[in-house]
Design an enzyme around this catalytic site. Structure first.
Site, PDB file in Angstrom:
ATOM      1  N   GLY A  42       0.795  -1.231   0.000  1.00  0.00           N
ATOM      2  CA  GLY A  42       0.000   0.000   0.000  1.00  0.00           C
ATOM      3  C   GLY A  42       0.826   1.279   0.000  1.00  0.00           C
ATOM      4  O   GLY A  42       2.057   1.270  -0.005  1.00  0.00           O
ATOM      5  N   LEU A  44       0.873   3.876   2.329  1.00  0.00           N
ATOM      6  CA  LEU A  44       1.559   4.263   3.568  1.00  0.00           C
ATOM      7  C   LEU A  44       2.860   3.478   3.740  1.00  0.00           C
ATOM      8  O   LEU A  44       3.901   4.029   4.105  1.00  0.00           O
ATOM      9  CB  LEU A  44       0.647   4.017   4.778  1.00  0.00           C
ATOM     10  CG  LEU A  44       1.267   4.427   6.103  1.00  0.00           C
ATOM     11  CD1 LEU A  44       1.186   5.933   6.287  1.00  0.00           C
ATOM     12  CD2 LEU A  44       0.606   3.731   7.276  1.00  0.00           C
ATOM     13  N   ARG A  73      -2.064  -9.280   0.593  1.00  0.00           N
ATOM     14  CA  ARG A  73      -2.814 -10.291  -0.159  1.00  0.00           C
ATOM     15  C   ARG A  73      -2.289 -10.445  -1.579  1.00  0.00           C
ATOM     16  O   ARG A  73      -2.418 -11.494  -2.186  1.00  0.00           O
ATOM     17  CB  ARG A  73      -4.295  -9.884  -0.232  1.00  0.00           C
ATOM     18  CG  ARG A  73      -4.956  -9.773   1.128  1.00  0.00           C
ATOM     19  CD  ARG A  73      -6.361  -9.212   1.005  1.00  0.00           C
ATOM     20  NE  ARG A  73      -6.371  -7.940   0.289  1.00  0.00           N
ATOM     21  CZ  ARG A  73      -7.454  -7.216   0.046  1.00  0.00           C
ATOM     22  NH1 ARG A  73      -8.626  -7.630   0.487  1.00  0.00           N
ATOM     23  NH2 ARG A  73      -7.382  -6.084  -0.606  1.00  0.00           N
ATOM     24  N   LYS A 208       6.280  14.279  15.921  1.00  0.00           N
ATOM     25  CA  LYS A 208       6.928  15.488  15.407  1.00  0.00           C
ATOM     26  C   LYS A 208       7.758  16.148  16.511  1.00  0.00           C
ATOM     27  O   LYS A 208       7.318  16.237  17.665  1.00  0.00           O
ATOM     28  CB  LYS A 208       5.865  16.466  14.873  1.00  0.00           C
ATOM     29  CG  LYS A 208       5.199  15.960  13.588  1.00  0.00           C
ATOM     30  CD  LYS A 208       4.274  16.993  13.002  1.00  0.00           C
ATOM     31  CE  LYS A 208       3.455  16.423  11.852  1.00  0.00           C
ATOM     32  NZ  LYS A 208       4.163  16.346  10.589  1.00  0.00           N
ATOM     33  N   HIS A 266      -4.844  14.550  15.703  1.00  0.00           N
ATOM     34  CA  HIS A 266      -3.590  15.301  15.782  1.00  0.00           C
ATOM     35  C   HIS A 266      -3.691  16.562  16.651  1.00  0.00           C
ATOM     36  O   HIS A 266      -2.862  16.790  17.537  1.00  0.00           O
ATOM     37  CB  HIS A 266      -3.129  15.731  14.383  1.00  0.00           C
ATOM     38  CG  HIS A 266      -3.065  14.620  13.381  1.00  0.00           C
ATOM     39  ND1 HIS A 266      -2.763  13.319  13.720  1.00  0.00           N
ATOM     40  CD2 HIS A 266      -3.242  14.607  12.031  1.00  0.00           C
ATOM     41  CE1 HIS A 266      -2.771  12.571  12.620  1.00  0.00           C
ATOM     42  NE2 HIS A 266      -3.054  13.331  11.594  1.00  0.00           N
ATOM     43  N   LYS A 400       7.145  36.612  21.400  1.00  0.00           N
ATOM     44  CA  LYS A 400       7.012  38.032  21.046  1.00  0.00           C
ATOM     45  C   LYS A 400       7.054  38.856  22.330  1.00  0.00           C
ATOM     46  O   LYS A 400       6.285  38.591  23.261  1.00  0.00           O
ATOM     47  CB  LYS A 400       5.683  38.273  20.345  1.00  0.00           C
ATOM     48  CG  LYS A 400       5.619  37.583  19.011  1.00  0.00           C
ATOM     49  CD  LYS A 400       4.553  38.178  18.150  1.00  0.00           C
ATOM     50  CE  LYS A 400       4.679  37.606  16.767  1.00  0.00           C
ATOM     51  NZ  LYS A 400       4.396  38.523  15.711  1.00  0.00           N
TER      52      LYS A 400
HETATM   53  P1  NDP Z   1      -4.129   1.459   1.117  1.00  0.00           P
HETATM   54  O1  NDP Z   1      -5.512   1.703   0.630  1.00  0.00           O
HETATM   55  O2  NDP Z   1      -2.986   1.687   0.196  1.00  0.00           O
HETATM   56  O3  NDP Z   1      -4.127  -0.031   1.696  1.00  0.00           O
HETATM   57  C1  NDP Z   1      -2.963  -0.713   2.135  1.00  0.00           C
HETATM   58  C2  NDP Z   1      -3.014  -2.161   1.666  1.00  0.00           C
HETATM   59  O4  NDP Z   1      -4.093  -2.823   2.316  1.00  0.00           O
HETATM   60  C3  NDP Z   1      -3.272  -2.285   0.190  1.00  0.00           C
HETATM   61  O5  NDP Z   1      -2.077  -2.294  -0.546  1.00  0.00           O
HETATM   62  C4  NDP Z   1      -3.982  -3.607   0.106  1.00  0.00           C
HETATM   63  O6  NDP Z   1      -2.997  -4.646   0.031  1.00  0.00           O
HETATM   64  C5  NDP Z   1      -4.691  -3.743   1.425  1.00  0.00           C
HETATM   65  N1  NDP Z   1      -6.110  -3.384   1.284  1.00  0.00           N
HETATM   66  C6  NDP Z   1      -6.650  -2.358   0.603  1.00  0.00           C
HETATM   67  N2  NDP Z   1      -7.985  -2.354   0.719  1.00  0.00           N
HETATM   68  C7  NDP Z   1      -8.303  -3.395   1.498  1.00  0.00           C
HETATM   69  C8  NDP Z   1      -9.514  -3.920   1.998  1.00  0.00           C
HETATM   70  N3  NDP Z   1     -10.691  -3.350   1.720  1.00  0.00           N
HETATM   71  N4  NDP Z   1      -9.470  -4.997   2.791  1.00  0.00           N
HETATM   72  C9  NDP Z   1      -8.292  -5.561   3.098  1.00  0.00           C
HETATM   73  N5  NDP Z   1      -7.096  -5.102   2.632  1.00  0.00           N
HETATM   74  C10 NDP Z   1      -7.105  -4.038   1.857  1.00  0.00           C
HETATM   75  O7  NDP Z   1      -3.970   2.300   2.457  1.00  0.00           O
HETATM   76  P2  NDP Z   1      -2.792   3.256   2.916  1.00  0.00           P
HETATM   77  O8  NDP Z   1      -1.500   2.549   2.756  1.00  0.00           O
HETATM   78  O9  NDP Z   1      -2.977   4.571   2.305  1.00  0.00           O
HETATM   79  O10 NDP Z   1      -3.134   3.440   4.461  1.00  0.00           O
HETATM   80  C11 NDP Z   1      -3.043   2.375   5.402  1.00  0.00           C
HETATM   81  C12 NDP Z   1      -3.526   2.885   6.751  1.00  0.00           C
HETATM   82  O11 NDP Z   1      -2.746   4.002   7.148  1.00  0.00           O
HETATM   83  C13 NDP Z   1      -4.965   3.375   6.738  1.00  0.00           C
HETATM   84  O12 NDP Z   1      -5.537   3.039   7.962  1.00  0.00           O
HETATM   85  C14 NDP Z   1      -4.831   4.878   6.594  1.00  0.00           C
HETATM   86  O13 NDP Z   1      -5.921   5.556   7.163  1.00  0.00           O
HETATM   87  C15 NDP Z   1      -3.562   5.127   7.378  1.00  0.00           C
HETATM   88  N6  NDP Z   1      -2.862   6.341   6.989  1.00  0.00           N
HETATM   89  C16 NDP Z   1      -2.400   6.478   5.704  1.00  0.00           C
HETATM   90  C17 NDP Z   1      -1.690   7.608   5.333  1.00  0.00           C
HETATM   91  C18 NDP Z   1      -1.122   7.732   3.953  1.00  0.00           C
HETATM   92  O14 NDP Z   1      -0.363   8.697   3.732  1.00  0.00           O
HETATM   93  N7  NDP Z   1      -1.397   6.851   3.028  1.00  0.00           N
HETATM   94  C19 NDP Z   1      -1.422   8.696   6.314  1.00  0.00           C
HETATM   95  C20 NDP Z   1      -1.920   8.423   7.631  1.00  0.00           C
HETATM   96  C21 NDP Z   1      -2.598   7.282   7.932  1.00  0.00           C
HETATM   97  P3  NDP Z   1      -3.320  -6.099  -0.566  1.00  0.00           P
HETATM   98  O15 NDP Z   1      -4.557  -6.021  -1.384  1.00  0.00           O
HETATM   99  O16 NDP Z   1      -2.090  -6.432  -1.358  1.00  0.00           O
HETATM  100  O17 NDP Z   1      -3.448  -6.938   0.657  1.00  0.00           O
HETATM  101  C1  BG6 Z   2      -3.053  12.843   7.931  1.00  0.00           C
HETATM  102  C2  BG6 Z   2      -4.322  13.297   7.270  1.00  0.00           C
HETATM  103  O1  BG6 Z   2      -3.319  12.168   9.118  1.00  0.00           O
HETATM  104  O2  BG6 Z   2      -2.256  13.988   8.219  1.00  0.00           O
HETATM  105  C3  BG6 Z   2      -4.038  14.086   6.008  1.00  0.00           C
HETATM  106  O3  BG6 Z   2      -5.097  12.152   6.940  1.00  0.00           O
HETATM  107  C4  BG6 Z   2      -3.109  15.228   6.335  1.00  0.00           C
HETATM  108  O4  BG6 Z   2      -5.241  14.599   5.436  1.00  0.00           O
HETATM  109  C5  BG6 Z   2      -1.888  14.720   7.068  1.00  0.00           C
HETATM  110  O5  BG6 Z   2      -2.724  15.826   5.109  1.00  0.00           O
HETATM  111  C6  BG6 Z   2      -0.991  15.868   7.520  1.00  0.00           C
HETATM  112  O6  BG6 Z   2       0.199  15.345   8.017  1.00  0.00           O
HETATM  113  P1  BG6 Z   2       1.521  16.209   7.942  1.00  0.00           P
HETATM  114  O7  BG6 Z   2       2.515  15.414   8.700  1.00  0.00           O
HETATM  115  O8  BG6 Z   2       1.866  16.354   6.493  1.00  0.00           O
HETATM  116  O9  BG6 Z   2       1.195  17.521   8.561  1.00  0.00           O
END
Ligand code: NDP
Ligand code: BG6
Length: 503
Positions: A42, A44, A73, A208, A266, A400
């Site tokens: 994914g 993140l 998966r 942070k 946050h 300030k």
């Molecule tokens: P993704 O949508 O990219 O999902 C991560 C992985 O989970 C996918 O590559 C997939 O892998 C699997 N996945 C996706 N959808 C489903 C589903 N419906 N059921 C089961 N598995 C699934 O998410 P992110 O990586 O963006 O985010 C992961 C978590 O981190 C979330 O909870 C998000 O809120 C949190 N988060 C993300 C941020 C970001 O910058 N992306 C910032 C802060 C928090 P596969 O199918 O290969 O198993």
């Molecule tokens: C995430 C939010 O948790 O924090 C985003 O889902 C937001 O919408 C981000 O942009 C901000 O994080 P940072 O570290 O860039 O200030």
């Protein structure tokens, strides 16, 4: 038996890099450490988790025999390609020579998030790495929230190790629920599967540098400790601004809105650190106890103390409702300003303003603490002292103050406002870590101070749930504001009416 899409670790290639000086806690070095990243395919994982692990590895904060296992998966047919896509996000110039070594530490296991049999296979894979005796395990759930309970069930039923063999810790990403009831339900489900001390709920703002510094600033400095109350402080403003809008992620954002996305987590964490009482010690539990105490004193936000907004188009950016991933006519706020009241003696009559918005005029995260003015004998020739802590985009804090204007012929009454300025990059040569680096390193070290405990979460949701339900029911409509502006004019007016310097 493991699925075909499973790749073992490789021997690290020869390297002419300088050795890495170990800095991990001694306890961690005694046993093999396995870090399993669920959702390894994914966004993140790619942008944050693996790059943070790389940095920690090069900084000697992970033991040399660490094993990193991507789990998801998806079928991975080419492990080299899987590993290589992380490189673009790796931080740190001059660290290139460590890349191959680090990548060789990454294995991949294919499996589902809801079938304990797949977790049993993962467990067998890990036991093999741990030589069937001992080992610590850090599980990182970089997964959508719908997969949290399934993954924790799998871990709990099939991928634990006895305590005497090593620890198991699970990092859980946000969002933790959508309101008080769903968050409590999630906490309850996780509590049936894992002990609270094993659950590390990540809020990356707690990683942070300037947020981590609040406790030190407040409680290690008499000058601030003594002033930090309603006698001296007129108001506190916690502000989050982003220039970007939802940028095609509107479908995700629309489910949450700005209050769930950044305020409930946050910015409320920042508020707790700014407002809490002095902890008995710096232990994780003492600090978190005080955060919970103060959050329980915050009154739920009322509709009349909140202004919500939604951005409209400007020349450069389409409006929120024009994002094709956003449902037509959505009521979702992309901006909110709210006034919070803390019902305790320290903060009697001191408003805490939280303001957050997407598609605003600048990018910043700031905490502004405004002190009451001194009146006599300077009358109107002084301005309020302010302590401003900038967490983003550059780390700084400044105070300030009013001083006599320097120079010949200037009298005491000739005052002006200036700043005592601590801008980090001017003062410190150290490069500041990314929040995920700090937090993963703290989880490896077993320090849960900067992770969110379930009672903190409950207290934070209680503040916003009635307001969120009103917004969800459409009882309050967001005010339009143009992308690139300061937000709805009404928000500026609310602050200006109370003679506050606006962020
Ligand atoms: P993704 O949508 O990219 O999902 C991560 C992985 O989970 C996918 O590559 C997939 O892998 C699997 N996945 C996706 N959808 C489903 C589903 N419906 N059921 C089961 N598995 C699934 O998410 P992110 O990586 O963006 O985010 C992961 C978590 O981190 C979330 O909870 C998000 O809120 C949190 N988060 C993300 C941020 C970001 O910058 N992306 C910032 C802060 C928090 P596969 O199918 O290969 O198993
Ligand atoms: C995430 C939010 O948790 O924090 C985003 O889902 C937001 O919408 C981000 O942009 C901000 O994080 P940072 O570290 O860039 O200030």
């Amino acid at each position: 038996e493991l699925k075909t899409s499973t790749f073992q670790l490789q021997d690290a290639p020869p390297s002419d890099c300088h050795g890495i000086r170990p800095r991990y806690p001694a306890e961690v070095g005694e046993r093999p450490l396995s870090i399993v990243v669920f959702g390894a395919t994914g966004d993140l994982a790619k942008k944050k988790t693996f790059p943070a692990l790389f940095k920690l590895y090069t900084e000697g904060l992970l033991p040399a025999n660490v094993n990193i296992i991507g789990y998801a998966r998806s079928e991975v047919t080419d492990i080299l390609a899987f590993r290589k896509k992380f490189i673009a996000y790796f931080p740190g110039k001059g660290k290139e020579c460590h890349v191959d070594h680090f990548l060789a530490r990454i294995a991949y296991v294919q499996g589902s998030y809801d079938d304990p049999a797949d977790f049993a296979k993962l467990d067998a894979f890990l036991r093999n790495l741990e030589e069937n005796t001992k080992g610590n395990r850090l599980y990182y759930l970089a997964l959508p929230p719908t997969a949290f309970v399934g993954a924790c069930t799998g871990i709990s039923k099939a991928a634990m190790i006895p305590e005497e063999y090593g620890w198991v810790r699970v990092i859980v990403e946000k969002p933790f629920g959508r309101d008080l009831a769903t968050s409590n339900e999630l906490s309850h489900q996780l509590s049936q599967l894992l002990k609270e001390k094993q659950i590390f709920r990540i809020d990356h703002y707690l990683g942070k540098e300037m947020v981590q510094n609040i406790v030190t600033l407040r409680f290690a400095n008499r000058a601030f400790a003594a002033l930090w109350n309603a006698n001296n402080i007129a108001n506190v403003q916690i502000t989050f601004k982003e220039k970007i809008g939802t940028e095609g992620r509107g479908g995700y954002f629309d489910n949450f809105g700005i209050i769930r996305d950044v305020i409930q987590n946050h910015l409320t964490q920042i508020l707790a650190l700014v407002a809490m009482e002095k902890p008995r010690s710096l232990s994780a539990e003492d600090i978190r106890d005080e955060k919970v105490e103060v959050l329980r004193c915050v009154e739920p936000v009322s509709l009349e103390n909140c202004i919500i907004g939604q951005y409209t188009a400007n020349e450069a950016m389409p409006g929120y409702l024009e994002d094709p991933t956003v449902p037509k006519g959505s009521n979702c706020p992309t901006f909110a300003l709210m006034k919070l009241k803390i019902n305790n003696d320290r903060w009697r009559n001191v408003p805490f303003y939280i303001k957050a918005g997407k598609a605003l005029e600048s990018k910043a995260v700031r905490i502004r603490i405004q002190f009451h003015e001194e009146v006599r004998p300077f009358l109107n020739r002084t301005q309020r002292n302010e302590l401003v802590i900038c967490a983003q985009p550059t780390e700084a804090m400044y105070m300030k103050i009013t001083t006599k204007t320097p120079g010949l012929g200037k009298e005491l009454i000739d005052t002006h406002q200036t700043e005592l300025d601590l801008t980090y990059h001017n003062r410190y040569a150290v490069s500041l870590p990314d929040a995920y680096e700090s937090l993963i390193s703290e989880a490896v070290g077993g320090n849960s101070t900067n992770f969110v405990r379930s009672d903190e979460l409950e207290a934070a949701w209680a503040i916003f749930t009635p307001l969120l339900h009103s917004i969800d029911k459409g009882e309050v409509k967001p005010l339009p504001y143009q992308a690139g502006s300061r937000g709805p004019a009404e928000a500026d007016a609310m602050l200006a009416a109370e003679y506050r310097r606006n962020e």
